[in-house]
Design an enzyme around this catalytic site. Structure first.
Site, short mmCIF file in Angstrom:
data_model
loop_
_atom_site.label_atom_id
_atom_site.label_comp_id
_atom_site.label_asym_id
_atom_site.label_seq_id
_atom_site.Cartn_x
_atom_site.Cartn_y
_atom_site.Cartn_z
N GLY A 112 57.55 31.67 27.12
CA GLY A 112 56.73 32.75 27.66
C GLY A 112 57.45 34.07 27.83
O GLY A 112 56.98 34.95 28.55
N SER A 113 58.58 34.27 27.12
CA SER A 113 59.30 35.54 27.32
C SER A 113 58.47 36.72 26.81
O SER A 113 58.48 37.79 27.42
CB SER A 113 60.68 35.50 26.65
OG SER A 113 60.57 35.58 25.25
N HIS A 143 54.51 36.71 14.82
CA HIS A 143 55.20 35.69 14.04
C HIS A 143 56.65 36.14 13.86
O HIS A 143 56.90 37.29 13.53
CB HIS A 143 54.52 35.52 12.68
CG HIS A 143 55.11 34.40 11.90
ND1 HIS A 143 54.80 33.07 12.16
CD2 HIS A 143 56.02 34.38 10.89
CE1 HIS A 143 55.49 32.30 11.33
NE2 HIS A 143 56.23 33.06 10.55
N GLU A 169 60.84 41.48 19.07
CA GLU A 169 59.57 41.07 19.68
C GLU A 169 59.36 41.76 21.02
O GLU A 169 58.29 42.33 21.29
CB GLU A 169 59.56 39.54 19.87
CG GLU A 169 59.53 38.79 18.57
CD GLU A 169 59.33 37.29 18.74
OE1 GLU A 169 58.74 36.69 17.84
OE2 GLU A 169 59.77 36.72 19.75
N ASN A 206 48.47 37.91 16.91
CA ASN A 206 49.58 36.95 17.00
C ASN A 206 50.88 37.66 16.64
O ASN A 206 50.87 38.65 15.90
CB ASN A 206 49.35 35.81 16.00
CG ASN A 206 50.46 34.77 16.04
OD1 ASN A 206 50.90 34.36 17.11
ND2 ASN A 206 50.93 34.34 14.87
N ARG A 243 43.92 19.00 23.47
CA ARG A 243 43.48 19.15 22.08
C ARG A 243 41.98 18.89 21.92
O ARG A 243 41.28 19.61 21.21
CB ARG A 243 44.30 18.18 21.20
CG ARG A 243 44.17 18.39 19.72
CD ARG A 243 45.18 17.55 18.97
NE ARG A 243 46.49 18.16 18.91
CZ ARG A 243 46.81 19.13 18.04
NH1 ARG A 243 45.93 19.59 17.19
NH2 ARG A 243 48.03 19.64 18.05
C1 GAR Z 1 58.31 33.78 19.53
O1 GAR Z 1 59.48 33.95 18.77
C2 GAR Z 1 57.10 33.89 18.62
O2 GAR Z 1 57.27 34.80 17.59
C3 GAR Z 1 57.02 32.48 18.10
O3 GAR Z 1 57.29 31.67 19.21
C4 GAR Z 1 58.23 32.34 20.04
C5 GAR Z 1 57.76 32.27 21.49
O4 GAR Z 1 58.74 32.74 22.35
N1 GAR Z 1 55.72 32.22 17.54
C6 GAR Z 1 55.55 31.49 16.44
O5 GAR Z 1 56.45 30.94 15.85
C7 GAR Z 1 54.09 31.40 15.98
N2 GAR Z 1 54.03 30.89 14.65
P1 GAR Z 1 58.41 33.01 23.89
O6 GAR Z 1 57.72 31.75 24.42
O7 GAR Z 1 59.73 33.22 24.53
O8 GAR Z 1 57.52 34.22 23.97
#
Ligand code: GAR
Length: 194
Positions: A12-13, A104, A174, A102, A58
């Site tokens: 969740g960062s 990625h 990100e 989203n 789910r």
């Molecule tokens: C992030 O790097 C995001 O881009 C990736 O999951 C991570 C979540 O990090 N998403 C995917 O791979 C979607 N295909 P977070 O929980 O620290 O925000």
């Protein structure tokens, strides 16, 4: 007031960066954090920000329209996926056209698709000998990582970089860009409640 629901399955960062960005905003509120994972780090972060959490399994997600109806009842303007790993069901995508985004952790269309998430992406980037990686923020449709791109940012990958090194560089991008791009998308949306 524009209302966001964040979907997250992991630490969740990114959700936290978005919550920080809009904290105290008179124009945007994070109404909900929605998750399929009761053990996800994002749940603790949501509590700290006093954001309500909705958990689902789910069967509820794919066999009922419970989540779609909940989001409609809450007048959600934009759904933000931040580390959410399940495919969006068709009914939910159709109920929120061009209102689901989203992030990625790679430069789509490379390194996307089913099974390409989180660390698997960075491992594939290193294994392929790529000289750069980055982030793609895109609209969401019913296929993994195929919706229209909104924004990309790049970082170099050196021959000695490990997947963890790439993950760190990508995470910087990100956190730097996702909240602002979400704000930009929100600014283009008509108010659903108007
Ligand atoms: C992030 O790097 C995001 O881009 C990736 O999951 C991570 C979540 O990090 N998403 C995917 O791979 C979607 N295909 P977070 O929980 O620290 O925000």
């Amino acid at each position: 007031m524009k209302r966001i629901a964040i979907f997250a399955s992991g630490s969740g960062s990114n959700a936290e960066k978005i919550a920080d960005y809009f904290a105290g905003s008179a124009d945007v509120s994070i109404e909900l954090i929605v998750s399929n994972n009761p053990k996800a780090g994002v749940i603790d972060r949501a509590r700290r920000y006093h954001i309500p959490v909705v958990l689902f399994d789910r069967t509820t997600f794919y066999q009922t329209d419970h989540i779609t109806r909940l989001l409609q009842q809450q007048n959600i303007d934009l759904i933000v996926l931040a580390g959410f790993m399940w495919l969006m069901p068709g009914g939910l995508v159709q109920a929120f056209p061009d209102r689901i985004v989203n992030i990625h952790p790679a430069l789509l269309p490379k390194f996307g698709g089913k099974g390409m998430y989180g660390h698997f992406v960075h491992e594939a980037v290193v294994a392929a000998g790529e000289t750069e990686s980055g982030i793609t923020i895109h609209f969401v449709n019913e296929h993994y990582d195929e919706g229209a791109p909104i924004f990309q940012a790049r970082c170099p990958v050196t021959p000695t970089d490990t997947p963890d090194d790439v993950a760190r560089k990508v995470q910087v991008l990100e956190h730097e860009h996702y909240p602002r791009v979400v704000a930009d998308v929100l600014a283009t949306l008509p108010d659903r409640t108007a």
